[in-house]
Design an enzyme around this catalytic site. Structure first.
Site, PDB file in Angstrom:
ATOM      1  N   ARG A  31       0.880  -1.174   0.000  1.00 11.26           N
ATOM      2  CA  ARG A  31       0.000   0.000   0.000  1.00 11.26           C
ATOM      3  C   ARG A  31       0.912   1.217   0.000  1.00 11.26           C
ATOM      4  NH1 ARG A  31      -5.459   1.248   1.513  1.00 11.26           N
ATOM      5  NH2 ARG A  31      -5.637   3.286   2.510  1.00 11.26           N
TER       6      ARG A  31
ATOM      7  N   HIS B 255      -6.974   1.209  -6.923  1.00  8.35           N
ATOM      8  CA  HIS B 255      -7.322   0.512  -5.676  1.00  8.35           C
ATOM      9  C   HIS B 255      -8.131  -0.741  -6.055  1.00  8.35           C
ATOM     10  CE1 HIS B 255      -7.840  -0.289  -1.579  1.00  8.35           C
ATOM     11  NE2 HIS B 255      -8.685   0.662  -1.213  1.00  8.35           N
TER      12      HIS B 255
ATOM     13  N   GLN C  70     -10.294  -3.060  -3.523  1.00  3.91           N
ATOM     14  CA  GLN C  70     -11.562  -2.480  -3.079  1.00  3.91           C
ATOM     15  C   GLN C  70     -12.675  -2.800  -4.071  1.00  3.91           C
ATOM     16  OE1 GLN C  70     -12.397  -0.601  -0.128  1.00  3.91           O
ATOM     17  NE2 GLN C  70     -14.413  -1.133  -0.959  1.00  3.91           N
TER      18      GLN C  70
ATOM     19  N   ASP D 186     -16.239   8.783  -2.891  1.00  2.00           N
ATOM     20  CA  ASP D 186     -15.035   8.606  -2.084  1.00  2.00           C
ATOM     21  C   ASP D 186     -14.730   9.943  -1.432  1.00  2.00           C
ATOM     22  OD1 ASP D 186     -12.769   7.486  -0.961  1.00  2.00           O
ATOM     23  OD2 ASP D 186     -11.558   7.622  -2.784  1.00  2.00           O
TER      24      ASP D 186
ATOM     25  N   CYS E 170     -16.256   3.285  -0.010  1.00  2.00           N
ATOM     26  CA  CYS E 170     -15.097   2.461   0.355  1.00  2.00           C
ATOM     27  C   CYS E 170     -14.601   2.745   1.771  1.00  2.00           C
ATOM     28  CB  CYS E 170     -13.981   2.643  -0.665  1.00  2.00           C
ATOM     29  SG  CYS E 170     -13.389   4.346  -0.815  1.00  2.00           S
TER      30      CYS E 170
ATOM     31  N   ARG F  53     -14.065  -6.837   2.028  1.00  2.00           N
ATOM     32  CA  ARG F  53     -12.621  -6.725   1.772  1.00  2.00           C
ATOM     33  C   ARG F  53     -11.930  -7.998   2.245  1.00  2.00           C
ATOM     34  NH1 ARG F  53      -9.971  -1.813   1.485  1.00  2.00           N
ATOM     35  NH2 ARG F  53      -8.123  -3.133   1.245  1.00  2.00           N
TER      36      ARG F  53
END
Length: 307
Positions: A102, A129, A132, A223, A263, A291
């Site tokens: 990450r 991402h 996700q 987001d 998310c 997830r």
């Protein structure tokens, strides 16, 4: 051997296979059956960006699969403090069975994967991402929304938007993106999505009008307006994104029975209202839980395709 850096690298069949595997593992877990496909295997988790869901889901997932996860922040290893990425990749991939990273620059994870002897998973970069989106689409399937799917994304043209573009272009559903002027998606990513959509039949629409994007949508998503590393732009972004909050009035434009996804973390009163988030809290937190399950499916799939 396969890496999971962006959904662009995977076919529709492979994406659905990974999600189906995650759903199967989830069903078994709910029935008290633990899949142990990764017993005695290790996952190195490199964090240059902190996270709640990414760390907990990968670490818990690896444990439930019978393996072990190592948390490695940039304060714990030499990466970023003098040692080249390629050397860190060579060392860690000789000791561990899989690596999740990450980080900020997507080029960093590409370089790491190029020098790694084991599968590398993108846990988030500034560009994409993808893990996700596996969880998001798994949730869409669980709630029976995949047929005639129309997704409206309202907000910043960031890594989540880019990943939605790749997912839609691969799976062939309709995606409408609305971003403020100056915060549009990357032109190269959009070009790739349009090209892939020719094969899948995906309908991709991009505008600066959130109402146009949401009208008739079956799923609405957004987001945070200021992602990690953009804290200095927060006040400027709040001004630029006025009119892009997903509130009750916005959701009324969507198709009856439409669902809201996020998310997380969610900043109530900015990208989403308290009312909308709480009304859709069941699916939002199912999305967060997924997830764990989607990533277990991914890790098992990558392990099976090591060759």
């Amino acid at each position: 051997m396969r890496h999971f850096l962006t959904l662009k690298d995977f076919s529709k069949e492979e994406i659905l296979e990974i999600i189906d595997l995650g759903l199967s593992i989830k069903k078994n877990l709910k029935n008290g059956i633990y899949n142990k496909e990764l017993e005695h295997k290790t996952l190195a988790m490199i964090f240059e960006k902190s996270s709640t869901r990414t760390r907990v889901s990968f670490e818990t997932g690896m444990f439930q699969l019978g393996g072990h996860a190592l948390f490695l922040s940039n304060r714990d290893i030499h990466l970023g403090r003098g040692e080249p990425v390629k050397d860190t990749a060579r060392v860690i991939s000789r000791m561990c069975d899989m690596v999740m990273i990450r980080t900020f620059e997507h080029s960093m994870i590409e370089e790491f994967a190029k020098c790694s002897q084991v599968p590398v998973i993108n846990g988030l970069t500034d560009s994409y991402h993808p893990v996700q989106l596996l969880a998001d689409y798994m949730t869409i399937i669980e709630y029976g929304m995949e047929k005639d799917l129309v997704v409206a994304y309202v907000g910043d043209g960031n890594n989540m938007t880019h990943s939605w573009l790749m997912l839609a272009a691969k799976l062939g559903f309709e995606l409408r993106i609305a971003t403020p002027k100056g915060y549009e998606v990357d032109s190269d990513v959009l070009k790739d999505a349009y090209e892939l959509a020719k094969e899948s039949g995906a309908v991709i629409k991009v505008s600066n009008d959130p109402k146009e994007a949401i009208t008739g949508a079956t799923v609405v998503t957004t987001d945070t307006w200021a992602s990690m590393g953009q804290e200095d732009e927060k006040e400027e972004r709040i001004k630029a994104f006025q009119g892009y909050i997903v509130d009750g009035l916005m959701m009324c434009l969507a198709q009856k029975g439409a669902k809201f996804l996020h998310c997380l973390p969610a900043y109530r009163g900015q990208e989403v209202s308290e009312e909308v988030l709480e009304e859709h809290s069941d699916i939002v937190f199912s999305e967060a839980e997924n997830r764990l399950h989607a990533q277990k499916g991914l890790m098992v799939w990558l392990d099976k395709h090591r060759g």
